[in-house]
Write an enzyme that holds these catalytic residues in place. Structure first.
Site, PDB file in Angstrom:
ATOM      1  N   GLY A   8       0.833  -1.210   0.000  1.00  0.00           N
ATOM      2  CA  GLY A   8       0.000   0.000   0.000  1.00  0.00           C
ATOM      3  C   GLY A   8       0.862   1.253   0.000  1.00  0.00           C
ATOM      4  O   GLY A   8       1.803   1.364   0.793  1.00  0.00           O
ATOM      5  N   ALA A   9       0.546   2.186  -0.917  1.00  0.00           N
ATOM      6  CA  ALA A   9       1.276   3.461  -0.968  1.00  0.00           C
ATOM      7  C   ALA A   9       0.322   4.605  -0.676  1.00  0.00           C
ATOM      8  O   ALA A   9       0.181   5.548  -1.446  1.00  0.00           O
ATOM      9  CB  ALA A   9       1.946   3.632  -2.329  1.00  0.00           C
ATOM     10  N   GLY A  10      -0.361   4.496   0.453  1.00  0.00           N
ATOM     11  CA  GLY A  10      -1.177   5.612   0.949  1.00  0.00           C
ATOM     12  C   GLY A  10      -0.349   6.378   1.966  1.00  0.00           C
ATOM     13  O   GLY A  10       0.894   6.322   1.961  1.00  0.00           O
ATOM     14  N   GLY A  12       0.264   5.900   5.091  1.00  0.00           N
ATOM     15  CA  GLY A  12       1.172   5.078   5.898  1.00  0.00           C
ATOM     16  C   GLY A  12       2.286   4.473   5.053  1.00  0.00           C
ATOM     17  O   GLY A  12       3.462   4.501   5.437  1.00  0.00           O
ATOM     18  N   CYS A 160     -14.539   6.465  11.370  1.00  0.00           N
ATOM     19  CA  CYS A 160     -13.916   7.693  10.876  1.00  0.00           C
ATOM     20  C   CYS A 160     -15.033   8.728  10.761  1.00  0.00           C
ATOM     21  O   CYS A 160     -15.866   8.627   9.864  1.00  0.00           O
ATOM     22  CB  CYS A 160     -13.301   7.360   9.517  1.00  0.00           C
ATOM     23  SG  CYS A 160     -12.464   8.699   8.716  1.00  0.00           S
ATOM     24  N   GLY A 321      -3.705  10.772  10.880  1.00  0.00           N
ATOM     25  CA  GLY A 321      -2.355  10.977  10.351  1.00  0.00           C
ATOM     26  C   GLY A 321      -1.248  10.953  11.390  1.00  0.00           C
ATOM     27  O   GLY A 321      -0.225  10.285  11.203  1.00  0.00           O
ATOM     28  N   CYS A 354      -7.093  15.876  15.152  1.00  0.00           N
ATOM     29  CA  CYS A 354      -8.055  15.986  14.038  1.00  0.00           C
ATOM     30  C   CYS A 354      -8.294  17.455  13.745  1.00  0.00           C
ATOM     31  O   CYS A 354      -8.552  18.228  14.680  1.00  0.00           O
ATOM     32  CB  CYS A 354      -9.412  15.370  14.397  1.00  0.00           C
ATOM     33  SG  CYS A 354      -9.328  13.712  14.997  1.00  0.00           S
ATOM     34  N   LYS A 389      -4.925  23.188   7.987  1.00  0.00           N
ATOM     35  CA  LYS A 389      -5.318  22.040   7.159  1.00  0.00           C
ATOM     36  C   LYS A 389      -4.666  22.142   5.773  1.00  0.00           C
ATOM     37  O   LYS A 389      -4.159  21.153   5.243  1.00  0.00           O
ATOM     38  CB  LYS A 389      -6.850  22.057   7.062  1.00  0.00           C
ATOM     39  CG  LYS A 389      -7.451  20.970   6.313  1.00  0.00           C
ATOM     40  CD  LYS A 389      -8.100  19.947   7.192  1.00  0.00           C
ATOM     41  CE  LYS A 389      -8.306  18.712   6.350  1.00  0.00           C
ATOM     42  NZ  LYS A 389      -8.761  17.577   7.061  1.00  0.00           N
TER      43      LYS A 389
HETATM   44  C1  LIG Z   1     -12.157  11.232   3.741  1.00  0.00           C
HETATM   45  C2  LIG Z   1     -11.122  11.075   4.806  1.00  0.00           C
HETATM   46  C3  LIG Z   1     -10.494  12.213   5.301  1.00  0.00           C
HETATM   47  C4  LIG Z   1      -9.524  12.086   6.299  1.00  0.00           C
HETATM   48  N1  LIG Z   1      -8.945  13.225   6.793  1.00  0.00           N
HETATM   49  C5  LIG Z   1      -7.978  13.128   7.726  1.00  0.00           C
HETATM   50  C6  LIG Z   1      -7.346  14.306   8.226  1.00  0.00           C
HETATM   51  O1  LIG Z   1      -7.688  15.433   7.845  1.00  0.00           O
HETATM   52  N2  LIG Z   1      -6.364  14.172   9.147  1.00  0.00           N
HETATM   53  C7  LIG Z   1      -5.979  12.946   9.587  1.00  0.00           C
HETATM   54  O2  LIG Z   1      -5.073  12.878  10.410  1.00  0.00           O
HETATM   55  N3  LIG Z   1      -6.560  11.806   9.136  1.00  0.00           N
HETATM   56  C8  LIG Z   1      -7.547  11.858   8.217  1.00  0.00           C
HETATM   57  N4  LIG Z   1      -8.137  10.705   7.748  1.00  0.00           N
HETATM   58  C9  LIG Z   1      -7.753   9.396   8.323  1.00  0.00           C
HETATM   59  C10 LIG Z   1      -6.449   8.798   7.757  1.00  0.00           C
HETATM   60  O3  LIG Z   1      -5.375   9.693   7.973  1.00  0.00           O
HETATM   61  C11 LIG Z   1      -6.535   8.485   6.283  1.00  0.00           C
HETATM   62  O4  LIG Z   1      -7.561   7.551   6.053  1.00  0.00           O
HETATM   63  C12 LIG Z   1      -5.238   7.886   5.706  1.00  0.00           C
HETATM   64  O5  LIG Z   1      -5.296   7.942   4.304  1.00  0.00           O
HETATM   65  C13 LIG Z   1      -4.991   6.452   6.160  1.00  0.00           C
HETATM   66  O6  LIG Z   1      -3.741   6.039   5.701  1.00  0.00           O
HETATM   67  P1  LIG Z   1      -3.440   4.493   5.372  1.00  0.00           P
HETATM   68  O7  LIG Z   1      -2.062   4.455   4.816  1.00  0.00           O
HETATM   69  O8  LIG Z   1      -3.751   3.659   6.537  1.00  0.00           O
HETATM   70  O9  LIG Z   1      -4.503   4.105   4.246  1.00  0.00           O
HETATM   71  P2  LIG Z   1      -4.694   4.703   2.790  1.00  0.00           P
HETATM   72  O10 LIG Z   1      -4.193   6.099   2.699  1.00  0.00           O
HETATM   73  O11 LIG Z   1      -6.107   4.437   2.445  1.00  0.00           O
HETATM   74  O12 LIG Z   1      -3.746   3.820   1.884  1.00  0.00           O
HETATM   75  C14 LIG Z   1      -3.884   2.431   1.771  1.00  0.00           C
HETATM   76  C15 LIG Z   1      -3.497   2.042   0.363  1.00  0.00           C
HETATM   77  O13 LIG Z   1      -3.297   0.625   0.303  1.00  0.00           O
HETATM   78  C16 LIG Z   1      -3.783   0.156  -0.921  1.00  0.00           C
HETATM   79  N5  LIG Z   1      -4.096  -1.276  -0.820  1.00  0.00           N
HETATM   80  C17 LIG Z   1      -5.176  -1.869  -0.243  1.00  0.00           C
HETATM   81  N6  LIG Z   1      -5.110  -3.199  -0.375  1.00  0.00           N
HETATM   82  C18 LIG Z   1      -3.968  -3.459  -1.051  1.00  0.00           C
HETATM   83  C19 LIG Z   1      -3.371  -4.648  -1.530  1.00  0.00           C
HETATM   84  N7  LIG Z   1      -3.930  -5.847  -1.331  1.00  0.00           N
HETATM   85  N8  LIG Z   1      -2.207  -4.555  -2.218  1.00  0.00           N
HETATM   86  C20 LIG Z   1      -1.618  -3.348  -2.426  1.00  0.00           C
HETATM   87  N9  LIG Z   1      -2.159  -2.182  -2.015  1.00  0.00           N
HETATM   88  C21 LIG Z   1      -3.318  -2.235  -1.335  1.00  0.00           C
HETATM   89  C22 LIG Z   1      -5.036   0.998  -1.178  1.00  0.00           C
HETATM   90  O14 LIG Z   1      -5.338   1.015  -2.558  1.00  0.00           O
HETATM   91  C23 LIG Z   1      -4.609   2.357  -0.639  1.00  0.00           C
HETATM   92  O15 LIG Z   1      -4.099   3.183  -1.642  1.00  0.00           O
HETATM   93  C24 LIG Z   1      -9.137  10.792   6.776  1.00  0.00           C
HETATM   94  C25 LIG Z   1      -9.797   9.669   6.280  1.00  0.00           C
HETATM   95  C26 LIG Z   1     -10.769   9.794   5.305  1.00  0.00           C
HETATM   96  C27 LIG Z   1     -11.454   8.550   4.781  1.00  0.00           C
END
Ligand SMILES: Cc1cc2nc3c(=O)[nH]c(=O)nc-3n(C[C@H](O)[C@H](O)[C@H](O)COP(=O)(O)OP(=O)(O)OC[C@H]3O[C@@H](n4cnc5c(N)ncnc54)[C@H](O)[C@@H]3O)c2cc1C
Length: 426
Positions: A8-10, A12, A160, A321, A354, A389
């Site tokens: 995953g390249a989100g 985290g 969330c 985050g 938040c 923000k």
């Molecule tokens: C609409 C919204 C707004 C938010 N706003 C805030 C904010 O303002 N401040 C804050 O601190 N937090 C916020 N959050 C909470 C949190 O910070 C975010 O959800 C953040 O993007 C989570 O990071 P992550 O890396 O866990 O997941 P993500 O950023 O969702 O990244 C996960 C990635 O893994 C990939 N993936 C999934 N399964 C697989 C697989 N099998 N193989 C390879 N890749 C895969 C996905 O496609 C995705 O791109 C928000 C959440 C949401 C939903």
């Protein structure tokens, strides 16, 4: 060289990949497996839904960035994890061996739990992915042409809530700006036991502050709501008493509905024996290591965190985050220790910060640590939140574009407040 694969390249995944490269590139070979070629800064999606950002402004093509920083990359996703042979099968059929696996796969959106929910197979909008936000923007434009009732909120089991508050207050601001607010009754429908609970049992006076904002902006609210179904123009829901019995059954009409779903774990992760809880979230120890597999780590929305308290309608605890960057830094430190044949000893602080934008002002909440009782339990509001923000967005894109391990949330938010990401040792 040891091989570390990041799933995953989100938010985290990029954080852990760049910090691994900065601190351990001499000893580890790093590869990221993602679904697609783009990084999406998810916190900016509500702005796309309301038209103050375009899709292009909140995503980055990630392949050239990883190439530049000598991080291997595959965009076909992980389909299967073989923990016995420490091998992944990817979407393109290829196989990859790993010594360490870092899972940052975010949420799977569980819209299927409520008939008629979600933008793909149902009638409601979402801001959880950038493509959902683009669709939500089209729905917002239709609302402007044909004003009518709006419902915003979250589905049972959601964890969330901040983005739903942000969306409803920013939407309200946009409608006032266009002078059509008087033709759009807005109701916030939530499983939370009270407004401002946010899955956190409230933060400081978040209840008072949020209720005040809703009253001041003429937004009605319904708590302890268990949405049961959406049709094209109506939401059905039950309001639940403290003892779990049904207080009332209601229906509300809508022209536009935006509801955040419950989250589950990514299917390829959820199916690994013993790795996850029943919802598919990775069970970890205090060093971010999977309980069942010491060479697997996890960070972000994909980890299992128990709900803070029992509520009449279930709600989960958010992962935001600051907490996510603290998890990823702890993982890098613990992989480093393991490679040096030392025990893993680094723990994240797991705090919540938040910021909810409201168009031209906003509200901020800080919970240190996230679970009560807390050392800091603070709420604030003002125009500075809106600008902060925007600051987070710019700073995070800077981090990704330049491939640095900057702890953005700590730098912007926490330094000022004197709290650090990692627990002091000893
Ligand atoms: C609409 C919204 C707004 C938010 N706003 C805030 C904010 O303002 N401040 C804050 O601190 N937090 C916020 N959050 C909470 C949190 O910070 C975010 O959800 C953040 O993007 C989570 O990071 P992550 O890396 O866990 O997941 P993500 O950023 O969702 O990244 C996960 C990635 O893994 C990939 N993936 C999934 N399964 C697989 C697989 N099998 N193989 C390879 N890749 C895969 C996905 O496609 C995705 O791109 C928000 C959440 C949401 C939903």
């Amino acid at each position: 060289m040891s091989k570390v694969i990041v799933v995953g390249a989100g938010l985290g995944g990029v954080s852990v990949a760049f910090e691994l490269r900065e601190k351990l590139s001499a000893t580890v070979d790093i590869e990221v497996i993602h679904e697609g070629n783009e990084f999406n800064f998810v916190p900016s999606n509500p702005w796309v839904a309301l038209g103050s950002r375009t899709r292009e402004q909140v995503v980055l093509p990630i392949t050239p960035i990883f190439d530049k920083h000598h991080i291997g990359f595959n965009s076909s996703g992980v389909k299967r994890i073989d923990t016995v042979h420490k091998q992944l099968t990817l979407g393109d059929g290829s196989q990859k061996d790993y010594d360490f696996l870092v899972i940052c796969s975010g949420p799977k959106l569980a819209f299927e739990q409520v008939p008629g929910a979600g933008p793909e197979h149902g009638y409601t909008q979402s801001i959880c992915t950038v493509d959902h936000a683009v669709k939500a923007h089209q729905a917002f434009q239709r609302l402007i042409e044909d004003p009518g009732p709006v419902l915003v909120g979250a589905l049972p089991g959601a964890s969330c809530f901040g983005p739903a508050y942000e969306y409803v207050l920013s939407l309200e601001y946009e409608l006032r700006k266009r002078k059509i607010r008087d033709r759009v009754p807005i109701t916030f429908v939530t499983p939370e036991p009270y407004i401002g609970h946010m899955g956190l049992g409230g933060v400081g006076d978040s209840k008072g502050l949020m209720e005040h904002q809703f009253r001041e902006h003429g937004i009605k609210w319904i708590c302890n709501a268990k949405v049961t179904e959406f049709t094209q123009d109506k939401a059905s829901f039950e309001v639940i008493n403290d003892d779990g019995s049904i207080k009332s059954q209601q229906q509300l009409p809508y022209h536009l509905a935006m509801f955040l779903p419950a989250f589950k774990g990514s299917p390829a992760i959820a199916e690994v024996p013993d790795l996850c809880n029943p919802k598919g979230f990775v069970k970890i120890d205090k060093y971010q290591r999977a309980l069942a597999y010491p060479e697997i780590y996890a960070a972000g929305v994909c980890v299992a965190i128990a709900p803070i308290e029992e509520t009449p309608v279930p709600v989960g605890a958010p992962k935001t985050g600051l907490m996510i960057e603290s998890m990823t830094s702890a993982i890098v430190a613990n992989i480093q220790s393991t490679l040096a044949e030392q025990p893993a000893t680094t723990e994240p602080t797991l705090s919540a910060l938040c910021l909810a934008d409201m168009g031209n002002t906003g509200m901020a909440f800080l919970a240190v640590p996230q679970n009560p009782p807390r050392n800091q339990n603070w709420t604030g509001s003002g125009r500075w939140v809106h600008w902060a923000k925007i600051g987070f967005e710019k700073y995070f894109f800077h981090k990704v574009k330049h491939g640095t391990s900057e702890p953005v949330y700590e730098r912007v938010g926490m330094r000022m407040l004197g709290v650090s990401r990692l627990k002091p040792k000893g």
